[in-house]
Structure formats: structure tokens, C-alpha cells
Design an enzyme around this catalytic site. Structure first.
Site, short mmCIF file in Angstrom:
data_model
loop_
_atom_site.label_atom_id
_atom_site.label_comp_id
_atom_site.label_asym_id
_atom_site.label_seq_id
_atom_site.Cartn_x
_atom_site.Cartn_y
_atom_site.Cartn_z
N ASP A 48 -24.24 1.60 30.29
CA ASP A 48 -23.81 0.94 31.52
C ASP A 48 -24.32 1.74 32.71
O ASP A 48 -24.67 2.91 32.59
CB ASP A 48 -22.28 0.85 31.59
CG ASP A 48 -21.81 0.15 32.86
OD1 ASP A 48 -22.30 -0.95 33.13
OD2 ASP A 48 -20.99 0.72 33.59
N SER A 49 -24.33 1.10 33.88
CA SER A 49 -24.76 1.80 35.08
C SER A 49 -23.75 2.85 35.53
O SER A 49 -24.10 3.77 36.25
CB SER A 49 -25.00 0.80 36.20
OG SER A 49 -23.84 0.03 36.41
N TYR B 114 -26.02 -0.63 40.05
CA TYR B 114 -27.24 -1.42 39.90
C TYR B 114 -27.12 -2.76 40.63
O TYR B 114 -28.12 -3.39 40.94
CB TYR B 114 -27.48 -1.74 38.41
CG TYR B 114 -27.95 -0.59 37.55
CD1 TYR B 114 -28.01 0.72 38.02
CD2 TYR B 114 -28.37 -0.84 36.24
CE1 TYR B 114 -28.44 1.76 37.20
CE2 TYR B 114 -28.81 0.19 35.42
CZ TYR B 114 -28.84 1.49 35.89
OH TYR B 114 -29.27 2.50 35.07
N GLY B 115 -25.88 -3.21 40.88
CA GLY B 115 -25.60 -4.59 41.30
C GLY B 115 -26.33 -5.08 42.53
O GLY B 115 -26.58 -6.27 42.66
N CYS C 198 -23.38 -3.92 30.71
CA CYS C 198 -23.55 -4.01 32.16
C CYS C 198 -24.16 -5.37 32.41
O CYS C 198 -25.22 -5.69 31.89
CB CYS C 198 -24.51 -2.89 32.60
SG CYS C 198 -25.10 -3.02 34.30
N ASN C 199 -23.45 -6.20 33.18
CA ASN C 199 -23.94 -7.55 33.42
C ASN C 199 -25.28 -7.57 34.13
O ASN C 199 -26.16 -8.37 33.81
CB ASN C 199 -22.92 -8.32 34.25
CG ASN C 199 -21.77 -8.81 33.40
OD1 ASN C 199 -21.85 -9.87 32.82
ND2 ASN C 199 -20.72 -8.01 33.27
N THR C 200 -25.44 -6.68 35.11
CA THR C 200 -26.68 -6.66 35.87
C THR C 200 -27.86 -6.28 34.97
O THR C 200 -28.91 -6.92 34.99
CB THR C 200 -26.56 -5.67 37.04
OG1 THR C 200 -25.39 -5.99 37.80
CG2 THR C 200 -27.77 -5.74 37.93
N GLU D 122 -13.11 0.56 41.63
CA GLU D 122 -13.36 1.99 41.39
C GLU D 122 -12.42 2.86 42.20
O GLU D 122 -12.06 3.96 41.77
CB GLU D 122 -14.82 2.33 41.70
CG GLU D 122 -15.75 1.67 40.71
CD GLU D 122 -17.15 2.27 40.66
OE1 GLU D 122 -17.45 3.16 41.47
OE2 GLU D 122 -17.93 1.83 39.80
N CYS E 88 -18.49 -9.38 35.46
CA CYS E 88 -18.75 -7.99 35.82
C CYS E 88 -17.73 -7.15 35.07
O CYS E 88 -16.54 -7.51 35.01
CB CYS E 88 -18.59 -7.79 37.33
SG CYS E 88 -18.66 -6.06 37.85
N THR E 89 -18.18 -6.06 34.49
CA THR E 89 -17.30 -5.27 33.63
C THR E 89 -16.15 -4.62 34.40
O THR E 89 -15.18 -4.18 33.80
CB THR E 89 -18.10 -4.15 32.93
OG1 THR E 89 -18.82 -3.43 33.92
CG2 THR E 89 -19.05 -4.74 31.92
N HIS E 90 -16.26 -4.54 35.73
CA HIS E 90 -15.16 -3.97 36.52
C HIS E 90 -13.98 -4.93 36.66
O HIS E 90 -12.86 -4.50 36.94
CB HIS E 90 -15.62 -3.63 37.94
CG HIS E 90 -16.43 -2.38 38.03
ND1 HIS E 90 -17.66 -2.25 37.43
CD2 HIS E 90 -16.21 -1.20 38.67
CE1 HIS E 90 -18.14 -1.05 37.70
NE2 HIS E 90 -17.29 -0.40 38.46
#
Lengths: 282, 282
Positions: A13-14, A45-46, A76-78, A155, A187-189
Site C-alpha cells: 500500500d502507499s 498516491y491519490g 491500495c485502490n489508486t 489519518e 479507498c482503504t481509509h
């Protein structure tokens, strides 16, 4: 059994977002060793350009392959949206993204065919979810919405309360009059904001909306594919989980532990990624 | 006149924030050529570790030096805090940071000696402003506050309204009972939020507070030093302004133009930075 079945699964992941996917993998595959790489020196990365995202993902994957992983999850979706085909071409191990599994789930579960997608600007701009959904269900109506402030809010731990609700209200306002019944948290967040998203969407959408995230769907697909390829471990011990980070700023362990759902302390290792350019990724 | 007086001044920042400094330089030094480098492929620096920030700054400075700049402005509070001595050691041209000039101004103008500092987490953690202020005015009481959400809010254009006010209210709450009369905006993004900061601080602080930002103070020091070293250009034509970016994502030109106060379109160039490691920066 495949000779590499005892090797770890790599998860890339980023930053810290992929730890929500890692968490689902731990639950679905409790005996597998997992090696996480977070590119925290170059997160996020987004909002970056496509070529830069591909270059970063190839650099990161190369590092994990050199650590002898048997499969790679791009958590990571991006990076999935921009780099999955490039990674699948470049590597000779199975590579899994986070887009297809949850898209398949959404396509199957939506009654109305109206599916909302929220994600970073880069994920939305890539049209990766729209393409995946339209392939699986050509009658689908996809409603994509970029929500760039949600990552910094998650975050920083602003996951409840008036600020995050006001921001969500602003972003989700276009859904006020749409017949959506399913929303992909692209998005993983976003699983950390699930409660707030659920409250705001239930207030503004005319119909009940089911929220789907990639973590569980991806873990299920990984488990099935490993079994099919005879790549699943035969160990019955609890799997080992280690975390490689390209930067380890103060406060990282706290944030990461919040995303992973348990402490990552004592299991983090700082690594450098050599940034070869797109022209020479191999 | 110094033989390099006709060369451009280099301005380095992690992203778009330094464009508020660039804007002040254009006003103070209208005949100088300015060459901006934004490390947009690795922005933000504000939450990264010290060693990573130094490495990135050295890489970026090297690229500008190879383009024959006569002086370097580190238009990034985080990079100034962590990398200024390393840059001054490594380069044989004058290198200016954004911390000292505004600290000198604040030390001179505060009556009560109580000075608030707002900035990124890395800037606050570095204690660079506190050190600079205490050197200049040992009786000063510095009130540092990290405000990590203000950068994404400014970049997304959320510079007014209830969300930014609620976030500011939360961050600035510790100043409610303090006798501050001066506040340093210790991040190049914050001038865009000046109006909202001013409104919130005037509501919660017991005394009137003067807001100071680095841009003008830095531009004044640069002009004086160039004159003293006979490095000022003798040209009377308008200076040329060019923008090098390590990543050029969609939407960048709009955001950058907002920070610079005029369009940067047609003047942007994509460049790659070779990431040599800390052990071999030279």
C-alpha cells in the site's frame, strides 16, 4: 502442494490505508505469513499522476518479490487502478487488486443497479470501478464521487463529529435525489469513517444504502485462489505479520495500530526503495 | 558586479505551498529570473521523518544547482527546519530559509513576548521557530501548535466556512487563555487561510493578535543580501518565472495558480529527481 506454499503473502500500500485490508487477510487466512510494505516516504498516491503511480508501485513490488513472496495483494485502490496490469505483466506470481472483488459483490447485491462509488481523486478519475461494474452488469448506473479530504481526516483520527459530517454532507450531496441502494467505499481509509458515512448517507439518500468495502471481498478471493493454485500454507501455527515502511515518522506506530486494529509496535522495519524510473522498471 | 548576477534564483518547496513565497519574491524582486522546483511527486514533507526530509531536500537542491542558480530559497518550513544546515554545507551558493526572517520580525514586534506558532507536525516538532525566537529574544514565551489538517484544506480550496472554522477552533483552543499578541503562520499554505485564522483567533484570544507570515520577510532579506553580495541582477526587464514539478497531476495548474496569484499555465515543466540516498547525497 506448490513448492512456494510456505512463503509469505506480500501486501503493498502507499501508506497505512492497506492495513484495513491486512486486517481482513489476518481474519480470513490466520495461518498465512503476511509481509506488509507501506510506501510511507511517498504517500499519498491519490492525487498523483498516472505514470508516477505506476513507477512507485513497480518499485515497491520489486522489493517484496526480492523478499520471496508467493503472491501480491495491491491493497491500495489508486495503485490497483493505475498499476495492476503493469504489475501482473512484470511479476511471475499471482497479483490481486482491491477493485474487482468488491465490484463483483456490488454488481451482485444492488437491486436498483444504481451504485455509488466514493474514493480519492485518482481512483475516481481512473474509471476503474465504473469499468469493472459495467463489465459485470451492463445495466448499472455508477455514481462516482471524489472525496479528497477523507484520507487526511481518517489519518488524523477525525472519524466522528461535526467536521467529518459537514465534509461528507458536502461530498455526498449529489446523491440526494438518486436511487442508489449500494455504495462502494473505494479507498482503504474509508472503513474507519464507516459509521459517519452510514449516518450521513442514511440522512440524505431517499432509499436505504448498503456500504461495501474491499477488504473482506479481496480476502475471500485471495483465499479461494490460493487454494485453487495449491499455494495455501499447510501450517497450523498462527501466521507471522511483519511491516516494512519506507519512512517511520514519529506517531506512525499509533496511527498504524489504529488502522490494523492491533499494535504493530516491535514488528516495523524501515526499508529504502530504489526509485528506478518508468523506462527501466524491470 | 558578481559574474553570476544574471543567473536565476532557485526556489524550492515540497509542493505548491512555496508559491506563496514565490509570489512575494516576484513583488520584491521584479527583475530577477526565478526558477521554482516543487517536489510534487513526494509532497507532503510535513508528516515525514527527519532523515527522509533531508534526503529529499538535498536531491531537489542538486537539481536546481545543475540549472545554474545563483542563490537558493528553501520556501518550505519543514525543509528549512530539517535541512537548512545540510543544504548550506553542501552548496557553495547562498541558501535562505523561511524561518529566521519571520522569527526576527515576530521577536521585534511582540509587546508581551508571547508568540504563537502554527505549522505542520514536523515543523513544530523540529523546534526551529522556538530556537530562533529564543536566540533573538530570550524572554519570549513561544506557544507552538501543530495543525496537520490545514494543508489539505488549503489545497482543496476549503479556505472559508464552517469546516475550516471548526478545525481552527479545535487547534487554536489552547490559546484561549494565553496573552499572545503575535502569531507566526509557520507554513507556506497558511496565507490562503489568513482570513479564517484571523477571524477565529480574534474570537478566542483575549488580546488583539498580529499575524505574520514568512513570505514578505524572506523576500526582504533576500533582496538585501543579493545587493550586499553584488549578486542582484542589473536587468530592467520583467523577470522570467518558470516552474519545475516532479509530478504534474490533473488539476495541478489550477491549484498552483491559486497559490501563485496568477496563472502558471504554459510555464510548467515535468522533471524527474534521482533519489540518491542520505549516505551519498553529494
Amino acid at each position: 502442494m506448490h513448492p512456494h506454499a510456505h512463503r509469505p503473502i506480500g501486501v503493498f500500500d502507499s501508506g497505512v490505508g492497506g492495513l484495513t485490508v491486512m486486517r481482513a487477510l489476518v481474519e480470513a487466512l490466520p495461518h498465512e505469513d503476511l509481509l506488509y510494505l507501506g510506501d510511507t516516504a511517498r504517500v499519498p498516491y491519490g492525487n498523483r499522476g498516472a505514470e508516477t503511480i505506476r513507477r512507485y508501485a513497480l518499485n515497491a513490488a520489486r522489493l517484496l518479490v526480492n523478499r520471496n513472496i508467493k503472491a501480491l495483494v495491491v491493497a491500495c485502490n489508486t495503485a490497483t487502478a493505475y498499476a495492476l496490469p503493469a504489475l501482473q505483466d512484470a511479476l511471475d506470481i499471482p497479483v490481486f487488486g482491491v477493485v474487482e472483488p468488491v465490484a463483483a459483490l456490488a454488481a451482485a447485491r444492488s437491486q436498483s443497479g444504481h451504485i455509488a462509488l466514493i474514493g480519492t481523486r485518482a481512483t475516481v478519475r481512473s474509471h476503474s470501478y465504473t469499468r469493472a461494474l459495467m463489465n459485470l452488469r451492463p445495466d448499472a448506473h455508477v455514481h462516482p464521487i471524489a472525496c479528497p479530504l477523507l484520507v487526511p481526516l481518517a489519518e488524523e483520527g477525525w472519524t466522528r463529529g461535526p467536521v467529518v459530517e459537514e465534509v461528507l454532507q458536502h461530498y455526498l450531496e449529489p446523491l440526494t435525489r438518486s436511487p442508489i441502494d449500494t455504495m462502494i467505499l473505494g479507498c482503504t481509509h474509508y472503513p474507519l469513517l464507516r459509521q459517519a458515512i452510514s449516518e450521513v448517507i442514511s440522512r440524505i439518500a431517499p432509499h436505504p444504502v448498503e456500504l461495501l468495502d474491499s477488504a473482506t471481498a479481496t480476502a475471500t478471493e485471495l483465499r479461494e485462489t490460493l487454494a485453487r493454485l495449491q499455494l495455501a500454507t499447510t501450517s497450523t501455527d498462527p501466521g507471522q505479520h511483519r511491516f516494512l515502511l519506507t519512512d517511520l515518522p514519529e506517531g506512525f506506530v499509533e496511527t498504524a495500530s489504529r488502522f490494523f486494529g492491533q499494535s504493530v509496535a516491535e514488528r516495523c522495519e524501515h526499508v529504502d526503495i530504489i526509485d528506478t524510473f518508468a523506462s527501466t522498471p524491470g
